[in-house]
Structure formats: structure tokens, C-alpha cells
Design a protein around this motif. Structure first.
Motif, mmCIF file in Angstrom:
data_model
loop_
_atom_site.group_PDB
_atom_site.id
_atom_site.type_symbol
_atom_site.label_atom_id
_atom_site.label_comp_id
_atom_site.label_asym_id
_atom_site.label_seq_id
_atom_site.Cartn_x
_atom_site.Cartn_y
_atom_site.Cartn_z
ATOM 1 N N THR A 106 0.816 -1.220 0.000
ATOM 2 C CA THR A 106 0.000 0.000 0.000
ATOM 3 C C THR A 106 0.843 1.261 0.000
ATOM 4 O O THR A 106 0.291 2.368 0.038
ATOM 5 N N THR A 147 -5.376 -5.034 -6.789
ATOM 6 C CA THR A 147 -5.156 -4.075 -7.871
ATOM 7 C C THR A 147 -3.775 -4.284 -8.481
ATOM 8 O O THR A 147 -2.767 -4.219 -7.780
ATOM 9 N N ALA A 201 1.012 2.416 -7.511
ATOM 10 C CA ALA A 201 -0.232 2.706 -6.789
ATOM 11 C C ALA A 201 -0.372 1.689 -5.676
ATOM 12 O O ALA A 201 0.362 0.694 -5.637
ATOM 13 N N THR A 202 -1.288 1.925 -4.789
ATOM 14 C CA THR A 202 -1.566 0.920 -3.763
ATOM 15 C C THR A 202 -2.209 -0.310 -4.408
ATOM 16 O O THR A 202 -3.043 -0.184 -5.318
ATOM 17 N N THR A 203 -1.830 -1.484 -3.907
ATOM 18 C CA THR A 203 -2.494 -2.702 -4.381
ATOM 19 C C THR A 203 -3.793 -2.927 -3.622
ATOM 20 O O THR A 203 -4.587 -3.775 -3.991
ATOM 21 N N GLY A 204 -3.983 -2.170 -2.523
ATOM 22 C CA GLY A 204 -5.183 -2.304 -1.699
ATOM 23 C C GLY A 204 -4.940 -3.090 -0.423
ATOM 24 O O GLY A 204 -5.724 -3.013 0.510
ATOM 25 N N THR A 205 -3.858 -3.851 -0.374
ATOM 26 C CA THR A 205 -3.532 -4.656 0.810
ATOM 27 C C THR A 205 -2.036 -4.579 1.053
ATOM 28 O O THR A 205 -1.246 -4.726 0.104
ATOM 29 N N ILE B 30 -10.519 2.942 -9.585
ATOM 30 C CA ILE B 30 -10.812 1.983 -8.519
ATOM 31 C C ILE B 30 -10.556 2.628 -7.168
ATOM 32 O O ILE B 30 -9.526 3.272 -6.959
ATOM 33 N N THR B 32 -9.699 1.496 -3.575
ATOM 34 C CA THR B 32 -9.196 0.264 -2.973
ATOM 35 C C THR B 32 -9.615 0.139 -1.520
ATOM 36 O O THR B 32 -10.115 1.088 -0.905
ATOM 37 N N ASP B 33 -9.365 -1.055 -0.963
ATOM 38 C CA ASP B 33 -9.772 -1.352 0.416
ATOM 39 C C ASP B 33 -9.092 -0.446 1.435
ATOM 40 O O ASP B 33 -9.584 -0.280 2.552
ATOM 41 N N ASP B 34 -7.936 0.094 1.074
ATOM 42 C CA ASP B 34 -7.230 0.979 2.007
ATOM 43 C C ASP B 34 -7.519 2.448 1.699
ATOM 44 O O ASP B 34 -6.716 3.325 2.006
ATOM 45 N N GLY B 36 -7.547 4.052 -1.038
ATOM 46 C CA GLY B 36 -6.769 4.667 -2.096
ATOM 47 C C GLY B 36 -7.586 4.759 -3.381
ATOM 48 O O GLY B 36 -8.592 4.060 -3.549
ATOM 49 N N VAL B 38 -7.054 4.427 -7.451
ATOM 50 C CA VAL B 38 -6.097 3.927 -8.436
ATOM 51 C C VAL B 38 -6.693 4.114 -9.822
ATOM 52 O O VAL B 38 -7.852 3.752 -10.066
#
Lengths: 270, 56
Positions: A106, A147, A201-205, B30, B32-34, B36, B38
Motif C-alpha cells: 500500500t 489491484t 499505486a496501492t495494491t489495496g492490501t 478503482i 481500494t480497500d485501504d 486509495g 487507483v
């Protein structure tokens, strides 16, 4: 040092360290991908994410154990019998020279570094002084997010120039064990340090990934599952195994899992 | 930091410029879960706004 066939036969029969292989399969792979079996459970035991930059050895959990030798005696990987749970399995054995982890999926600023100059396993393990024997990787310990992002890796080469490698597409949800090769962007010079990794970018995790340097020692392949294949010293290339080498397995996957790996081997001393 | 929409054309900024030197179209945005945001550039993957600029 083993220089004759007689010495080799004597070492195999009378002076060797035994290797035992019994590794569980890692899931969520794809054909053509590299996967580290470092964290796979079994024998050798599951290795841990290293955290801060460190030099693992043959005493580190995850490595094959063997007896260090007193010079001029030397160790060689001389025999291997291995059975895979998947057909078309391609197994490489590397010396894990240095590694670090704790990078986050992230974080979109530069993070992480690993240098073989400051985290130095010794010249005998690194091989050629120009670092041409070293393979660099991004290694995933805990899955990142869904992501798909790019990673740019900034490096220092053996001639002390610096640069960015070609961006690496990490794809969606990089999984535990996934290895992304880091390849020099300039022909004829070789990476001696990774200075940072930047995600686009953040991958989300957050997950957990890191930087690993290895030295390939040998490579074997088996066409069929559940059929033991045997490789003698000549087929293995009789690679030298310097004292303290942290031998680990890397799978070049032929399908969606790494498959189980079972077998035995010998490191000949002499 | 800019905000982009699907269909916008963008350039990618350093340190990704060398590998992605062209003009690209934002194909998806998108969250994201955190928390963010994207911006997806087709099969070129996702980018944070700090690594994008609007194409003239």
C-alpha cells in the motif's frame, strides 16, 4: 577439492551430507511464474520472512543443512533424486545470499533496499566479482492486494552507475512465494544493490514482500508427476557449495500450483 | 494532485516514465480497500495520481 572421479566416488560413499526434501505445494501460481519454496512447509522447514536485511546460512531455518568444510576441502552438490506432484516441474536450487522483507503493497513512495556490499555473504558465495552470478528478485511473503500495479526498482550496478530497471507488472494479488526476477537494464553490467522499490499505486492490501539475492547452483526438470527422477553429479553440473551456503528451492511453475516436492540428495565433501 | 476520469488521456511520471513513455487512456477508476484511488491504464496496470499528469 574434488578433481578426480575416484575422489568423487569416495566422497559420495564415505564423506557426504544428506539432503531430505519434503515440501508442500504452494497455490495460486501460473505456468511460467517463478515461486520460492522458502516459506513452503515441510522439510527443510518453512523459512521466515527476514525483516531487516540479513545473510541467511545453512543454519537458517528453511535452508538445507550440511557440514561446513575446512579448506582445502570443499562441498559439491553431487546427487539428487526427486519426485514432483505436478508434471512438467522445473526445480532450481539457489544459494540464498541475502534478503530483506517488510515492504508494503500500500506504500506508493520509495521503500526498501538491499546491498550485497553491506549485506555481504562473502566472495565465495557471491561468485564472480562483477556480480554476474547473482540473481535478484522481488519475493512475496504475504499476498498483496487485488489491484495490479507496477514496480520500479532503482539499482546500483557493479560499475557504480545507477538506474531504474524496466517496470515490473506485479499483476493482481501477488501470492505467497511469488518471485519477480530483477534483470539489469543495461547489457554487460550487473546489479550489486537494490536502492529502492516504488509501486505505481496501492495494491489495496499491505501484505509483505521484499528483496532477495540468490546465486543459482543447479536446475533439474521432470516430465511426469510421481515418478522419481535421478540426477548425478554430471547432470547437476557438480556445483560447488561454499561453506554457509543457504540452499533453497525455486520452482519454475508449469501449472497453477508448485506441487509437492519430495526427494533426497547428497552434498559431497572432499 | 490531479483527479482523472475514465477516458482522460495521461502521461506517466518518473520513475515510471522510462518504461511507459506514451500517452495512455484511463480505463477505470478503482477505490481500494485501504481508501486509495487507483487509475487503471488498460493492461498497463494501476497508477496513483501522483505518478500521472494530464496529457496536453
Amino acid at each position: 577439492m574434488i578433481t578426480t572421479r575416484d575422489q568423487l566416488i569416495d566422497a559420495l560413499g564415505n564423506n557426504s551430507s544428506s539432503l531430505v526434501i519434503d515440501k508442500a505445494s504452494l497455490a495460486n501460481a501460473a505456468a511460467g511464474q517463478f515461486f520460492s519454496l522458502w516459506t513452503a512447509t515441510g522439510v527443510p522447514g518453512a523459512g521466515a520472512a527476514p525483516g531487516a536485511a540479513a545473510v541467511p546460512t545453512n543454519a537458517t531455518v528453511g535452508a538445507f543443512g550440511f557440514a561446513n568444510q575446512t579448506a582445502p576441502a570443499t562441498s559439491y552438490l553431487a546427487w539428487l533424486a526427486v519426485q514432483f506432484g505436478n508434471s512438467a516441474s522445473n526445480l532450481e536450487i539457489h544459494d540464498r545470499l541475502a534478503a530483506m522483507s517488510g515492504l508494503s503493497g500500500t506504500v506508493t513512495t520509495a521503500q526498501g533496499a538491499l546491498s550485497l556490499v553491506t549485506t555481504n555473504p562473502g566472495v565465495d558465495r557471491i561468485g564472480d566479482a562483477n556480480y554476474s552470478d547473482v540473481q535478484w528478485w522481488l519475493e512475496v511473503y504475504t499476498a498483496l492486494g487485488a489491484t495490479g500495479v507496477n514496480a520500479t526498482v532503482a539499482v546500483t550496478y557493479n560499475d557504480d552507475t545507477t538506474g531504474n530497471l524496466a517496470a515490473i507488472a506485479l499483476g493482481a494479488t501477488p501470492r505467497q512465494g511469488r518471485l519477480y526476477p530483477l534483470v539489469s537494464a543495461v547489457a554487460g553490467i550487473f546489479i550489486k544493490a537494490v536502492n529502492s522499490v516504488t509501486l505505481s499505486a496501492t495494491t489495496g492490501t499491505a501484505g509483505n514482500f521484499g528483496i532477495t539475492a540468490t546465486r543459482p547452483r543447479t536446475s533439474v526438470s521432470a516430465p511426469l508427476l510421481n515418478k522419481t527422477e535421478m540426477f548425478d553429479w554430471a547432470l547437476l553440473g557438480l556445483p560447488e557449495v561454499p561453506n554457509n551456503s543457504c540452499l533453497q528451492m525455486i520452482m519454475r511453475c508449469g501449472t497453477t500450483t508448485t506441487g509437492t516436492v519430495r526427494g533426497q540428495g547428497k552434498i559431497a565433501h572432499g | 494532485m490531479s483527479v482523472f476520469n475514465v477516458g482522460d488521456t495521461v502521461r506517466v511520471l518518473a520513475p515510471f516514465t522510462e518504461s511507459l513513455p506514451e500517452v495512455y487512456i484511463v480505463t477505470e477508476v478503482i477505490n481500494t480497500d485501504d481508501d486509495g484511488t487507483v487509475y487503471i491504464l488498460g493492461d498497463r496496470g494501476g497508477f496513483d495520481a501522483v505518478y500521472l499528469e494530464a496529457s496536453a
